[in-house]
Design an enzyme around this catalytic site. Sequence first.
Site, PDB file in Angstrom:
ATOM      1  N   LYS A  52       0.863  -1.177   0.000  1.00  0.00           N
ATOM      2  CA  LYS A  52       0.000   0.000   0.000  1.00  0.00           C
ATOM      3  C   LYS A  52       0.904   1.233   0.000  1.00  0.00           C
ATOM      4  CE  LYS A  52      -3.916   1.877   2.635  1.00  0.00           C
ATOM      5  NZ  LYS A  52      -4.779   1.663   3.808  1.00  0.00           N
ATOM      6  N   SER A  74      -9.718   1.468   2.737  1.00  0.00           N
ATOM      7  CA  SER A  74      -8.859   2.254   1.895  1.00  0.00           C
ATOM      8  C   SER A  74      -7.781   1.441   1.178  1.00  0.00           C
ATOM      9  CB  SER A  74      -8.170   3.340   2.731  1.00  0.00           C
ATOM     10  OG  SER A  74      -7.332   2.768   3.697  1.00  0.00           O
ATOM     11  N   SER A 127      -9.925  -0.959   6.953  1.00  0.00           N
ATOM     12  CA  SER A 127      -9.328  -0.728   5.631  1.00  0.00           C
ATOM     13  C   SER A 127      -8.541  -1.887   5.035  1.00  0.00           C
ATOM     14  CB  SER A 127      -8.417   0.503   5.678  1.00  0.00           C
ATOM     15  OG  SER A 127      -9.166   1.679   5.636  1.00  0.00           O
TER      16      SER A 127
END
Lengths: 115, 490
Positions: free
Chosen positions: B78, B153, B177
């Site tokens: 990420k 996310s 997330s």
Amino acid sequence: MEAAIPPLGETFGGFLADFFMKITKKDIEYIAHLSRLEVDDSLVDKFADQVSRILQYIDKLKDVDVSGVELMAGAALSTNVFREDIPHTPPGPEITLANAPEREDDFYMVPKAVG
Amino acid sequence: MQFHELTLFDARKLLDAKDISSVDLVTALLERIESCDGEIQAYITVDEKGALASARKADERLANGDSTPLLGIPVALKDLLCTKGLATTCASRMLEGFVPQYDATVVEKLKESGAVILGKTNLDEFAMGSSTENSGFHITRNPWSLDHVPGGSSGGSAAAVAARLCTASLGTDTGGSIRQPASHCGVVGIKPTYGRVSRFGLVSYASSLDQIGPITRDVRDTAIMLNALCGHDPRDTTSANVAVPDFTAALDEYETQGLKGMVAGIPKEFLSVKGLDSDVEKAFYHSVKQLESLGVEVKEISLPHTDYAVAAYYVIAPSEASSNLARFDGVRYGYRDTEAADLIGMYKKTKSKGFGDEVQRRIITGTYALSAGYYDAYYGQATKVRSLISQDFSRAFEGCDIIISPVAPTPAFKIGENVDDPLTMYLTDIFTLSTNMAGLPGISIPCGHGKTGLPIGFQMMANRFDEMALVRAAYGLEQTLALENCFPEM
């Protein structure tokens, strides 16, 4: 000197304010200033409406009886963290300033700070 | 089977047997990214050169008889995790062009274990969102249906694993997330206990809630990744100095002892949530039946403060964010606006142009909640409610080993559906964010598909530092469900 917080909930005062926290355009501009944001005129109304709705929802927290409850600021283990005070070699200016948007020699450059 | 389809575990076996090389694997994935990521857009940065160089090094080590658990395994990160020499954007214009001078501890650990970093994946800007639509660069599409969101996310990390654009990935989870995008993309995602994995080098959103974890194809791969990631780090003072078990032993425990005697609690407040999709409910109870067939005792429990969790979370997280994001001031790194003549003007213009709407909205909400006159009513009250939520879990775990629930009230929603309605978007986090508030571990594993074919996830939560129970139970359910159709057609 920062200005005092302007009265919130100009539209809904007094008793109603407890149930509907209406954030005004002025509130958004003031909070934006505290946050060092310059909210675009076209966004102020939208933010005022959205943040009002969020705060209106958050207001339900008032219904919870928290008398005698300790606050919980984090989820880490409640133990003190100690370490030996051993000096380390700092990374030096080339690494520290590698991402500086503007620099001169070993200094960050910023616009005029004092009038 | 094609190389990009391999699980981490299978790739490990083939690499060790010299049936494939890391360069083969990395090349196959880079080709797959080239052909599929134009549609999915899971990645922000693909480090083709760096990945191939690491793969060649890994192959040399393998040729010398060396092997570490992730040697030669291609992973995606990420883009909220600092990678030395590789751009780290947080999906924000604010950090466009920012190149970290050090690796996050988890990145160091992956490299030490031999992993090959393929690239950086898309996210909601600074991890603020549940759909990856808030990225400052581009949206990511759900590999199961291109007009649906992948969740967020960590939407890029979940979509990359689902679309077979990497072997495994890392996400971060502040209110769900990792688990919610894993659920929406039909992959496995775990948020470890707060403190289990070092946050050093993770760009902070809400420091008391953030935690890093892996997203993988299956539970076995999750256990392997956890082994590489967990452990104490003196550079993160909230990192817990507790023993780290071998998480793959939980798989053996299931093989030898099954799940007999395990007690699972279903919070009655979760299942009475308005807007719970009937397919999600059906898939959830189908999995409950499977657990019962394995000898798990399932009982109803109560988490009485559930109804207040979203409200408390959306005070605490924005409050911490408003403080954490103050550092992006255009002085030391990232974007700087050059229009303003004075310092305050420069701060304001930089932040307003660098941050997207959702980030600004949360900074404003957080600043408001922390401001003089409102601090006790909002932040103070929310942290006390957080105590009560945490106590609810402690009481519940006196009578059960794991708590089970859906991951999200619905399967993935359509792109654009909730984008102008932040509150509705926030409410979709209802099942996941309580575990962040209490610091507990939680896992999402695929448990079926809805009528539209979109995947549905099943959540298990455990007591602090009891990821072993999660891995064991999740592995048991995964084996029993034996889902077919767990690979989106692309």
